[in-house]
Enzyme design. Structure first.
Site, short mmCIF file in Angstrom:
data_model
loop_
_atom_site.label_atom_id
_atom_site.label_comp_id
_atom_site.label_asym_id
_atom_site.label_seq_id
_atom_site.Cartn_x
_atom_site.Cartn_y
_atom_site.Cartn_z
N ASP A 19 -12.67 -10.05 3.82
CA ASP A 19 -12.23 -9.27 4.95
C ASP A 19 -12.96 -8.25 5.51
OD1 ASP A 19 -9.63 -10.76 4.69
OD2 ASP A 19 -8.72 -9.22 3.92
N ARG A 53 7.75 -7.65 5.72
CA ARG A 53 7.44 -8.72 4.40
C ARG A 53 8.19 -8.26 3.25
NH1 ARG A 53 1.61 -9.68 4.95
NH2 ARG A 53 1.79 -10.77 2.82
N ALA A 112 -7.61 -15.59 3.27
CA ALA A 112 -8.12 -15.62 2.03
C ALA A 112 -9.21 -16.87 1.77
CB ALA A 112 -6.99 -15.63 1.00
N ARG A 134 0.50 -13.57 -4.13
CA ARG A 134 -0.81 -13.30 -3.91
C ARG A 134 -1.36 -12.61 -5.49
NH1 ARG A 134 -4.19 -8.48 -4.70
NH2 ARG A 134 -6.22 -8.66 -3.67
C1 LIG Z 1 -3.34 -4.82 -2.96
C2 LIG Z 1 -3.57 -6.13 -1.95
C3 LIG Z 1 -2.50 -6.93 -1.59
C4 LIG Z 1 -2.66 -7.57 -0.74
N1 LIG Z 1 -1.40 -8.62 -0.26
C5 LIG Z 1 -1.62 -9.48 0.55
C6 LIG Z 1 -0.62 -10.33 0.80
O1 LIG Z 1 0.52 -10.22 0.34
N2 LIG Z 1 -0.76 -11.57 1.55
C7 LIG Z 1 -2.00 -11.76 2.05
O2 LIG Z 1 -1.65 -12.94 2.98
N3 LIG Z 1 -2.87 -11.07 1.78
C8 LIG Z 1 -2.95 -10.02 1.04
N4 LIG Z 1 -3.96 -9.25 0.97
C9 LIG Z 1 -5.20 -9.44 1.53
C10 LIG Z 1 -5.83 -10.68 1.03
O3 LIG Z 1 -5.86 -10.74 -0.42
C11 LIG Z 1 -7.20 -10.70 1.60
O4 LIG Z 1 -6.96 -10.92 3.09
C12 LIG Z 1 -7.97 -12.12 1.19
O5 LIG Z 1 -7.69 -12.34 0.17
C13 LIG Z 1 -9.45 -11.70 1.46
O6 LIG Z 1 -9.76 -10.97 0.29
P1 LIG Z 1 -10.92 -9.82 -0.04
O7 LIG Z 1 -11.76 -10.37 -1.20
O8 LIG Z 1 -12.02 -10.09 1.16
O9 LIG Z 1 -10.26 -8.66 0.43
P2 LIG Z 1 -9.32 -8.01 -0.64
O10 LIG Z 1 -8.46 -9.02 -1.29
O11 LIG Z 1 -8.79 -6.85 0.29
O12 LIG Z 1 -10.18 -7.40 -1.89
C14 LIG Z 1 -11.12 -6.02 -1.57
C15 LIG Z 1 -11.23 -5.55 -3.10
O13 LIG Z 1 -12.01 -4.30 -2.88
C16 LIG Z 1 -11.68 -3.25 -3.53
N5 LIG Z 1 -12.41 -1.97 -3.10
C17 LIG Z 1 -12.16 -1.66 -2.08
N6 LIG Z 1 -13.39 -0.50 -1.81
C18 LIG Z 1 -13.92 -0.24 -2.81
C19 LIG Z 1 -14.83 0.39 -3.42
N7 LIG Z 1 -15.34 1.24 -2.71
N8 LIG Z 1 -15.27 0.25 -4.81
C20 LIG Z 1 -14.93 -0.77 -5.68
N9 LIG Z 1 -13.98 -1.67 -4.93
C21 LIG Z 1 -13.33 -1.32 -3.62
C22 LIG Z 1 -10.12 -3.26 -3.51
O14 LIG Z 1 -9.48 -2.39 -4.27
C23 LIG Z 1 -9.82 -4.80 -3.41
O15 LIG Z 1 -9.57 -5.25 -4.95
C24 LIG Z 1 -3.93 -8.23 -0.13
C25 LIG Z 1 -5.01 -7.37 -0.48
C26 LIG Z 1 -4.94 -6.34 -1.40
C27 LIG Z 1 -6.12 -5.53 -1.90
#
Ligand SMILES: Cc1cc2nc3c(=O)[nH]c(=O)nc-3n(C[C@H](O)[C@H](O)[C@H](O)COP(=O)(O)OP(=O)(O)OC[C@H]3O[C@@H](n4cnc5c(N)ncnc54)[C@H](O)[C@@H]3O)c2cc1C
Ligand SMILES: *[C@@H]1O[C@H](CO)[C@@H](O)[C@H](O)[C@H]1NC(C)=O
Length: 448
Positions: free
Chosen positions: A337, A212, A350, A133
């Site tokens: 998410d 994991r 994702a 990731r």
């Molecule tokens: C550190 C981390 C590790 C992950 N590891 C895996 C993995 O190994 N395998 C897997 O399948 N999925 C993993 N995921 C989840 C995966 O990335 C998501 O399910 C998918 O990519 C959807 O992404 P998203 O952008 O909706 O959410 P996310 O990837 O969770 O990103 C959300 C972002 O918003 C930021 N954020 C949250 N609150 C605030 C705020 N108040 N102000 C500013 N920024 C904020 C967070 O720091 C994060 O970077 C991980 C997510 C994170 C954050």
């Protein structure tokens, strides 16, 4: 006519394009909260559609976090359009290559290979990626920066606001930032979600947890019984048992190892990614299993073991402010998410966040700066049903494996394969939204 040609034809002759697909400026300013795959894709697609995105991310610096993540061909199709396949070329080098190995599915106790699921032919324009990731995220992050998306790291968003004319965020240090639209792509523990819904949506335990781990092949190579997983290129093996499944892969020409073990766990805890895990707990669950499973697990440095409780949420009634029963003025939406967390067995979490970003950017262009409310409502309409159906596949695949009738599988070994459904993988969010967006915008804009 291929879509790409259609897009090129629509281009105005005098506009500045960064990569041949950028549209005329719309003047729509978009604040995107969170630089995960969802937020970054929303920003990149916003650029492609002529908007003005800016990202605020709480993380102070980019870190290579997480372990295995999957992108289906419906994500590969999106990545491929960025910089004419350059991004997919970079991602391929870091992703698992199973073109010759396929996926071995084992019966949990005897260890026998019940079926070898073949890897489909590579589709250059809709590739599949399974990789780390953090490493894949870095490529997308750098691309967003390269095309000029301002990304403000170390900026935690504390609050959201909106009125008839604009929307914005409030940062930790009290700074107020204004735009036309705010996208809350702040992940599974979203703060935006509470603000959009007007109440706190509590997560539920899914009844499962996942251990994991991701580690180097050093100890695997040293053991003649496990070396073959690492010295012949990439591999993928799964052991399927009652209420438990164990998936093990080797990646980057066998140099990295990664496994996930899903098992029952009713622990009711707050959502989080990483609790430290303990190998002895894993061994307990693997009692009576093919000894190879324990052997693989035993090569894991314990500090690399993560215990991740899988939480679940019922589908939210709305992803958009001022829509349905939600309060507000229709300028704030959830994405990725924060709107719809997925179980890992769907392998689409994702990918669905990516599809969100594509749909949103196109609908904002179609509706225009004067009809933001219509664009965001249409975004929910375009995505809601599909996301809900894909979310369910996470449960059906898990249950298919955990409740396997081995006598039936003997007669029909293919029945236990990972489903590859065309309605999920064959979908082109860009094409669909270009074709249907106007009608949907018209419908939701007319409604109260
Ligand atoms: C550190 C981390 C590790 C992950 N590891 C895996 C993995 O190994 N395998 C897997 O399948 N999925 C993993 N995921 C989840 C995966 O990335 C998501 O399910 C998918 O990519 C959807 O992404 P998203 O952008 O909706 O959410 P996310 O990837 O969770 O990103 C959300 C972002 O918003 C930021 N954020 C949250 N609150 C605030 C705020 N108040 N102000 C500013 N920024 C904020 C967070 O720091 C994060 O970077 C991980 C997510 C994170 C954050
Ligand atoms: C992959 O690893 C093997 C040894 O395990 C090595 O012989 C081969 O050259 C490597 N291939 C590439 C493309 O790095």
């Amino acid at each position: 006519m291929p879509l790409r040609a259609k897009i090129d034809e629509l281009k105005l002759p005098n506009m500045a394009a960064t990569n041949g697909t950028e549209k005329p400026k719309t003047g729509i300013k978009i604040i995107i909260v969170g630089a995960g795959f969802g937020g970054l894709t929303a920003a990149i697609e916003a650029k492609r559609q002529g908007h003005d995105p800016v990202i605020y991310e709480a993380f102070p610096e980019l870190k290579v976090l997480g372990d295995i993540i999957s992108f289906g061909p419906n994500a590969g199709r999106i990545f491929y359009r960025w910089n004419d396949g350059e991004i997919t070329r970079k991602m391929r080098a870091l992703s698992i290559d199973l073109s010759s190995y396929g996926f071995n599915i084992h019966k949990y106790d005897t260890g026998e290979i019940v079926v070898n699921q073949k890897t489909p032919m590579k589709d250059e324009k809709a590739p599949v990626f399974n990789g780390h990731r953090g490493e894949l995220h870095e490529i997308v992050f750098n691309y967003a920066k390269e095309i000029g998306v301002p990304i403000h790291l170390g900026h935690r968003v504390e609050n959201y606001w909106e009125d008839e004319k604009s929307a914005g965020i409030l940062l930790e240090d009290g700074t107020r930032v204004e735009a036309d639209v705010v996208v809350g792509s702040d992940g599974v523990r979203s703060k935006a979600r509470t603000l959009v819904l007007g109440y706190e949506d509590k997560p539920k335990s899914s009844g499962y947890a996942v251990w994991r781990a991701w580690f180097s092949n050093k100890d695997m190579l040293a053991d003649p019984e496990t070396a073959h997983f690492c010295n012949n290129g990439d591999t993928f093996n799964g052991w399927i048992g009652p209420d438990v499944h164990f998936l093990f892969s080797t990646i980057k020409n066998g140099s990295d190892c990664c496994w996930v073990l899903t098992h029952r766990d009713e622990a009711d805890i707050a959502e989080s990614w990483s609790f430290p895990g303990h190998l002895k707990d894993v061994y307990k669950v693997l009692e009576g299993w093919d000894p190879m499973c324990k052997k693989i697990v035993s090569k894991t440095p314990e500090e690399k073991l993560v215990d991740w409780k899988l939480v679940y949420r019922d589908p939210l009634p709305t992803w958009v402010s001022g829509y349905g029963k939600a309060p507000g003025h229709g300028r704030i939406c959830l994405l990725g998410d924060s709107a719809h967390p997925f179980l890992p067995t769907s392998a689409q979490g994702a990918t669905q966040a990516l599809e969100d970003g594509v749909a949103l950017a196109i609908l904002l262009r179609k509706a225009g700066k004067s009809n933001i409310r219509g664009a965001l409502r249409a975004f929910q309409e375009v995505r809601y049903e599909r996301v809900g159906k894909v979310q369910k596949t996470g449960e059906t695949t898990r249950d298919m494996w955990h409740k396997t009738d081995w006598a039936k599988v003997k007669d029909n070994p293919e029945s236990i394969q990972l489903p590859r459904e065309d309605w999920i993988f064959g979908f082109d969010q860009e094409k669909y939204t270009e074709e249907n967006g106007d009608d949907i915008i018209q419908k939701v804009s007319a409604a109260a």
